[in-house]
Write an enzyme that holds these catalytic residues in place. Structure first.
Site, PDB file in Angstrom:
ATOM      1  N   PHE A 119      35.749  -2.636 -60.599  1.00 43.35           N
ATOM      2  CA  PHE A 119      37.166  -2.914 -60.768  1.00 43.35           C
ATOM      3  C   PHE A 119      37.967  -1.739 -60.219  1.00 43.35           C
ATOM      4  CE2 PHE A 119      40.071  -5.834 -62.977  1.00 43.35           C
ATOM      5  CZ  PHE A 119      39.277  -6.963 -63.067  1.00 43.35           C
ATOM      6  N   GLN A 240      53.646  -2.333 -64.371  1.00 43.50           N
ATOM      7  CA  GLN A 240      52.625  -2.540 -63.346  1.00 43.50           C
ATOM      8  C   GLN A 240      52.857  -3.820 -62.552  1.00 43.50           C
ATOM      9  OE1 GLN A 240      48.236  -3.320 -64.468  1.00 43.50           O
ATOM     10  NE2 GLN A 240      48.300  -1.377 -63.393  1.00 43.50           N
ATOM     11  N   HIS A 242      50.859  -6.268 -60.348  1.00 41.77           N
ATOM     12  CA  HIS A 242      49.484  -6.599 -59.980  1.00 41.77           C
ATOM     13  C   HIS A 242      49.504  -7.000 -58.511  1.00 41.77           C
ATOM     14  CE1 HIS A 242      45.530  -8.366 -59.814  1.00 41.77           C
ATOM     15  NE2 HIS A 242      45.295  -8.011 -61.069  1.00 41.77           N
ATOM     16  N   LEU A 252      48.220 -15.315 -61.770  1.00 41.64           N
ATOM     17  CA  LEU A 252      47.350 -14.187 -61.430  1.00 41.64           C
ATOM     18  C   LEU A 252      46.043 -14.606 -60.760  1.00 41.64           C
ATOM     19  CD1 LEU A 252      46.955 -11.065 -61.851  1.00 41.64           C
ATOM     20  CD2 LEU A 252      45.445 -11.726 -63.694  1.00 41.64           C
ATOM     21  N   GLU A 255      41.709  -9.073 -60.263  1.00 41.22           N
ATOM     22  CA  GLU A 255      41.160  -8.016 -59.421  1.00 41.22           C
ATOM     23  C   GLU A 255      39.641  -8.172 -59.314  1.00 41.22           C
ATOM     24  OE1 GLU A 255      43.193  -4.154 -59.962  1.00 41.22           O
ATOM     25  OE2 GLU A 255      41.235  -3.518 -60.693  1.00 41.22           O
ATOM     26  N   ARG A 286      46.029  -0.139 -59.047  1.00 44.82           N
ATOM     27  CA  ARG A 286      46.996  -1.192 -58.722  1.00 44.82           C
ATOM     28  C   ARG A 286      48.299  -0.669 -58.138  1.00 44.82           C
ATOM     29  NH1 ARG A 286      45.673  -4.893 -64.044  1.00 44.82           N
ATOM     30  NH2 ARG A 286      43.678  -5.576 -63.216  1.00 44.82           N
ATOM     31  N   HIS A 353      53.100  -7.575 -64.061  1.00 41.77           N
ATOM     32  CA  HIS A 353      51.897  -7.949 -64.793  1.00 41.77           C
ATOM     33  C   HIS A 353      51.783  -7.292 -66.161  1.00 41.77           C
ATOM     34  CE1 HIS A 353      47.768  -9.194 -65.260  1.00 41.77           C
ATOM     35  NE2 HIS A 353      47.331  -7.964 -65.318  1.00 41.77           N
ATOM     36  N   ARG A 398      48.130   1.604 -65.485  1.00 40.39           N
ATOM     37  CA  ARG A 398      46.910   1.208 -66.193  1.00 40.39           C
ATOM     38  C   ARG A 398      45.824   0.792 -65.208  1.00 40.39           C
ATOM     39  NH1 ARG A 398      44.642  -3.817 -67.888  1.00 40.39           N
ATOM     40  NH2 ARG A 398      46.442  -5.022 -67.205  1.00 40.39           N
TER      41      ARG A 398
HETATM   42  C1  FAD Z   1      47.090 -13.334 -66.475  1.00 41.38           C
HETATM   43  C2  FAD Z   1      46.634 -12.053 -67.105  1.00 41.38           C
HETATM   44  C3  FAD Z   1      45.345 -11.597 -66.899  1.00 41.38           C
HETATM   45  C4  FAD Z   1      44.915 -10.398 -67.470  1.00 41.38           C
HETATM   46  N1  FAD Z   1      43.617  -9.962 -67.255  1.00 41.38           N
HETATM   47  C5  FAD Z   1      43.190  -8.835 -67.872  1.00 41.38           C
HETATM   48  C6  FAD Z   1      41.820  -8.412 -67.753  1.00 41.38           C
HETATM   49  O1  FAD Z   1      40.977  -9.058 -67.140  1.00 41.38           O
HETATM   50  N2  FAD Z   1      41.453  -7.277 -68.390  1.00 41.38           N
HETATM   51  C7  FAD Z   1      42.330  -6.521 -69.119  1.00 41.38           C
HETATM   52  O2  FAD Z   1      41.926  -5.507 -69.670  1.00 41.38           O
HETATM   53  N3  FAD Z   1      43.615  -6.917 -69.259  1.00 41.38           N
HETATM   54  C8  FAD Z   1      44.060  -8.053 -68.657  1.00 41.38           C
HETATM   55  N4  FAD Z   1      45.367  -8.435 -68.813  1.00 41.38           N
HETATM   56  C9  FAD Z   1      46.221  -7.704 -69.772  1.00 41.38           C
HETATM   57  C10 FAD Z   1      45.857  -8.097 -71.190  1.00 41.38           C
HETATM   58  O3  FAD Z   1      45.377  -9.399 -71.210  1.00 41.38           O
HETATM   59  C11 FAD Z   1      47.046  -7.985 -72.143  1.00 41.38           C
HETATM   60  O4  FAD Z   1      47.617  -6.712 -72.046  1.00 41.38           O
HETATM   61  C12 FAD Z   1      46.578  -8.207 -73.579  1.00 41.38           C
HETATM   62  O5  FAD Z   1      45.864  -9.405 -73.682  1.00 41.38           O
HETATM   63  C13 FAD Z   1      47.728  -8.210 -74.575  1.00 41.38           C
HETATM   64  O6  FAD Z   1      47.181  -8.462 -75.858  1.00 41.38           O
HETATM   65  P1  FAD Z   1      48.015  -8.244 -77.170  1.00 41.38           P
HETATM   66  O7  FAD Z   1      47.102  -8.395 -78.325  1.00 41.38           O
HETATM   67  O8  FAD Z   1      48.779  -6.990 -77.072  1.00 41.38           O
HETATM   68  O9  FAD Z   1      49.084  -9.409 -77.153  1.00 41.38           O
HETATM   69  P2  FAD Z   1      49.054 -11.001 -76.717  1.00 41.38           P
HETATM   70  O10 FAD Z   1      47.693 -11.490 -76.448  1.00 41.38           O
HETATM   71  O11 FAD Z   1      50.066 -11.121 -75.684  1.00 41.38           O
HETATM   72  O12 FAD Z   1      49.524 -11.663 -78.056  1.00 41.38           O
HETATM   73  C14 FAD Z   1      50.832 -11.472 -78.570  1.00 41.38           C
HETATM   74  C15 FAD Z   1      50.925 -12.217 -79.881  1.00 41.38           C
HETATM   75  O13 FAD Z   1      52.158 -11.903 -80.499  1.00 41.38           O
HETATM   76  C16 FAD Z   1      52.751 -13.085 -80.970  1.00 41.38           C
HETATM   77  N5  FAD Z   1      54.186 -12.862 -81.061  1.00 41.38           N
HETATM   78  C17 FAD Z   1      55.014 -12.324 -80.141  1.00 41.38           C
HETATM   79  N6  FAD Z   1      56.264 -12.259 -80.612  1.00 41.38           N
HETATM   80  C18 FAD Z   1      56.228 -12.754 -81.867  1.00 41.38           C
HETATM   81  C19 FAD Z   1      57.194 -12.963 -82.882  1.00 41.38           C
HETATM   82  N7  FAD Z   1      58.474 -12.654 -82.709  1.00 41.38           N
HETATM   83  N8  FAD Z   1      56.791 -13.520 -84.048  1.00 41.38           N
HETATM   84  C20 FAD Z   1      55.511 -13.876 -84.245  1.00 41.38           C
HETATM   85  N9  FAD Z   1      54.544 -13.687 -83.328  1.00 41.38           N
HETATM   86  C21 FAD Z   1      54.913 -13.138 -82.154  1.00 41.38           C
HETATM   87  C22 FAD Z   1      52.346 -14.150 -79.987  1.00 41.38           C
HETATM   88  O14 FAD Z   1      52.474 -15.424 -80.528  1.00 41.38           O
HETATM   89  C23 FAD Z   1      50.900 -13.737 -79.748  1.00 41.38           C
HETATM   90  O15 FAD Z   1      50.089 -14.241 -80.760  1.00 41.38           O
HETATM   91  C24 FAD Z   1      45.818  -9.642 -68.253  1.00 41.38           C
HETATM   92  C25 FAD Z   1      47.096 -10.103 -68.474  1.00 41.38           C
HETATM   93  C26 FAD Z   1      47.519 -11.275 -67.884  1.00 41.38           C
HETATM   94  C27 FAD Z   1      48.945 -11.702 -68.101  1.00 41.38           C
END
Ligand code: FAD
Length: 587
Positions: A119, A240, A242, A252, A255, A286, A353, A398
């Site tokens: 990666f 970032q 992407h 997306l 990578e 990135r 991203h 990142r």
């Molecule tokens: C398309 C894509 C691909 C990616 N691929 C990778 C990868 O391969 N490897 C990697 O390391 N990272 C990757 N990333 C980044 C990574 O996936 C994210 O940074 C990470 O999943 C975020 O997780 P989180 O737990 O912070 O929040 P999220 O998974 O975004 O969850 C947020 C939660 O908060 C809740 N929420 C938000 N606001 C409120 C509110 N007001 N009240 C109640 N609930 C609320 C939502 O409902 C949800 O449950 C990717 C990101 C994207 C967009």
């Protein structure tokens, strides 16, 4: 309005990877844990993560946590805190094995060990050559991770509040956080959820930009809640891009495609990354690849009738590898770009991203603010984890796969810290009389509106302004104009008109409340970006093209009140090894 009241040991806002890892730790310890989510837990954005989760398991090439740490510090353009980065890289193997033991369906090598792919920016022997560090479940790693954690939480009896939207934090006169005020989307009812510890795990806010790989729910609610409660947001200028969003669609392309051997081509069919990053080529970090692509496009070597994108070629990997390792990519290419990627290249452009900044937190995930003496001060009862937090392990840029890792490492750390803290031995602190007032006032204003701005128009104005004024390359002029434009839109947010006042599943009300979080996030971003007069990581400033470690090796802190900025030092001292001193970044 009637306000309901419920009590838990811990309330977690967010059911993504970070929120669910934290919840699991606490529920297994027998605590009463509530997890709120705007959507069904397994629809959180973590489900969309494709490429992998990093850990120096060394299953396929020699590796060590020390090399992982070096790459992360260098990738962060030296803005990452080295104590937190050491902690994360050392914890990584155990965090991944733990997921494996919970049943997460990783891809396997013939000898049964977890499959790992190369990666961007991940290297062997301190930058010598790419290393295979990204543990993957095909190109659906986040899906596998999130479902695994959800099932474990169901078994551990975590309470889920599905389609509940948290509106605001409850903070008492001593500054401690005592829970949240939330709205049940199905009924529009408001409830105070009291907690001894409150955890923000609300994910990213990529929806402040027009072209984004992020889910529609990624509106920065946790950031807005913190900002309104007087808590600063850190390093928000670092967003970032992407390199490979599908041109025109924003969806997306992981990578992992380049990890498996895919390459980027310009209009002349040239593999241009060889010129910009002779060692890592297409697998440079990135920020580096996105800028190189933008440069190619600006110099007229973009592809297509408008010369506005480049091509990602992967047909040489062979249909069998593509269908085995990258099945979703084949599907996305077909659906969103109308190409069969086993035969033709995919048109791609740099697309927003990930936010490197967020709510400042220490390695136990406790939220920090500025104390009376100007130093760090812990906000009692409040934690932040995942993409909405800034620990800071990603600094100014990142590395791919380090976010999924961040979720499980700091989700677990927060859970451990809460479980062992004396918070839980005490009873709930008494609620202040005005506990729900801020949230109720926001709701009342919308309900009282008779005319004014359309929700969609205001949201779109934020997105196009941020896209135009805060893109891959920034200038003083663009940023200054952006600050003014966002200040004007802030006024419009005050005058949003909610036409439909019904209470049952009123998505317009939810969107109006989200816009109030988008604007806090956008203000934090543009104000912090305008102030930073250097180029570092993802913040690339044409008028200040060099990194300036003398004046700017520091974290920005933005406060919503008066757009005040403060700064805090970067932690350059790791936990046990010597400091990685800032150097020029070449790849
Ligand atoms: C398309 C894509 C691909 C990616 N691929 C990778 C990868 O391969 N490897 C990697 O390391 N990272 C990757 N990333 C980044 C990574 O996936 C994210 O940074 C990470 O999943 C975020 O997780 P989180 O737990 O912070 O929040 P999220 O998974 O975004 O969850 C947020 C939660 O908060 C809740 N929420 C938000 N606001 C409120 C509110 N007001 N009240 C109640 N609930 C609320 C939502 O409902 C949800 O449950 C990717 C990101 C994207 C967009």
């Amino acid at each position: 309005m009637q306000v309901n009241q419920r009590k838990f040991d811990v309330v977690i806002v967010g059911a993504g990877g970070s929120g669910m890892r934290c919840a699991l730790q606490l529920a297994r310890d027998g605590l009463d844990v509530a997890v709120l989510s705007k959507v069904f837990p397994t629809r959180s954005h973590t489900v969309a993560a494709q490429g992998g989760i990093s850990a120096s398991l060394g299953n396929m090439s020699e590796d060590s946590w020390y090399w992982h740490m070096f790459d992360t510090v260098k990738g962060s353009d030296y803005l990452g805190d080295q104590d937190a980065i050491e902690f994360m890289c050392r914890e990584a193997p155990s965090a991944v094995y733990e997921l494996e033991h919970m049943g997460m369906p990783f891809d396997r090598n013939p000898d049964g060990t977890i499959y790992q792919r190369p990666f961007g920016g991940h290297t062997a022997n301190l930058g010598e050559k790419p290393v295979q560090r990204a543990c993957a479940a095909a190109d659906r790693t986040g899906h596998a991770l999130l479902h695994t954690l959800y099932q474990q939480n169901v078994a551990a009896r975590t309470h889920f509040f599905v389609e509940w939207m948290a509106l605001d934090l409850i903070r008492d006169a001593e500054g401690d956080v005592l829970g949240v005020v939330a709205m049940e989307m199905e009924t529009g009812e408001v409830t105070i959820l009291e907690a001894k510890a409150t955890v923000l795990a609300t994910g990213g806010a990529g929806r402040i930009f027009a072209a984004s790989t992020n889910a529609y729910i990624n509106t920065g609610d946790g950031l807005g809640m913190a900002a309104r409660a007087g808590i600063p947001l850190q390093d928000m200028e670092f967003w970032q891009f992407h390199p490979t969003g599908v041109a025109g669609a924003g969806v997306l392309i992981t990578e992992g495609v380049r990890g498996e051997g895919g390459i980027l081509l310009n209009a002349n069919g040239e593999r241009f990354m060889e010129r910009y990053a002779p060692t890592l080529k297409d697998l440079a970090p990135r920020d580096f690849v996105s800028r190189s692509m933008d440069q190619e496009i600006k110099e007229g070597r973009g592809c297509g009738p408008h010369k506005d994108h480049v091509l990602l070629k992967l047909d040489h990997l062979g249909a069998e590898t593509i269908h085995k390792r990258l099945p979703s990519i084949a599907e996305i290419a077909q659906k969103f770009a109308n190409v069969d990627c086993t035969k033709e290249p995919i048109p791609v452009v740099p697309t927003i991203h990930y936010q490197m900044g967020g709510i400042p937190a220490n390695i136990h995930s406790q939220v920090l603010t500025v104390g009376a003496d100007g130093g760090d001060q812990v906000v009692g009862g409040l934690y932040a984890i995942g993409e909405c937090s800034c620990v800071s392990v990603h600094g100014a840029n990142r590395l791919g796969t380090n976010s999924l890792l961040d979720l499980v490492v700091f989700g677990r750390a927060a859970g451990r810290h809460i479980a062992s803290s004396d918070l839980l031995k005490r009873s709930h602190k008494p609620l202040p009389a005005d506990a729900a007032d801020l949230a109720l006032a926001r709701l009342a204003r919308l309900d009282a509106s008779k005319s004014g701005e359309s929700i969609q128009d205001v949201a779109n104005a934020i997105r196009t302004t941020m896209q135009t004024h805060c893109g891959v390359f920034r200038t003083s002029e663009l940023l200054r104009a952006g600050v003014d434009a966002i200040a004007q839109i802030e006024q419009r947010v005050q005058h949003i008109h909610l036409k439909d006042k019904s209470t049952v599943f009123n998505t317009a009300r939810v969107e109006a409340l989200e816009v109030e979080n988008l604007i806090e996030t956008a203000r934090a971003t543009i104000i912090s970006a305008e102030a930073r007069q250097e180029s570092r990581g993802a913040h690339s400033h044409r008028d200040h093209p060099d990194r300036d470690d003398v004046n700017w090796l520091k974290h920005s802190l933005w406060f919503s009140e008066d757009n005040r900025l403060a700064y805090r030092p970067v932690q350059m001292k790791p936990l046990s090894v010597d400091t990685f001193k800032p150097k020029a970044r070449t790849f």
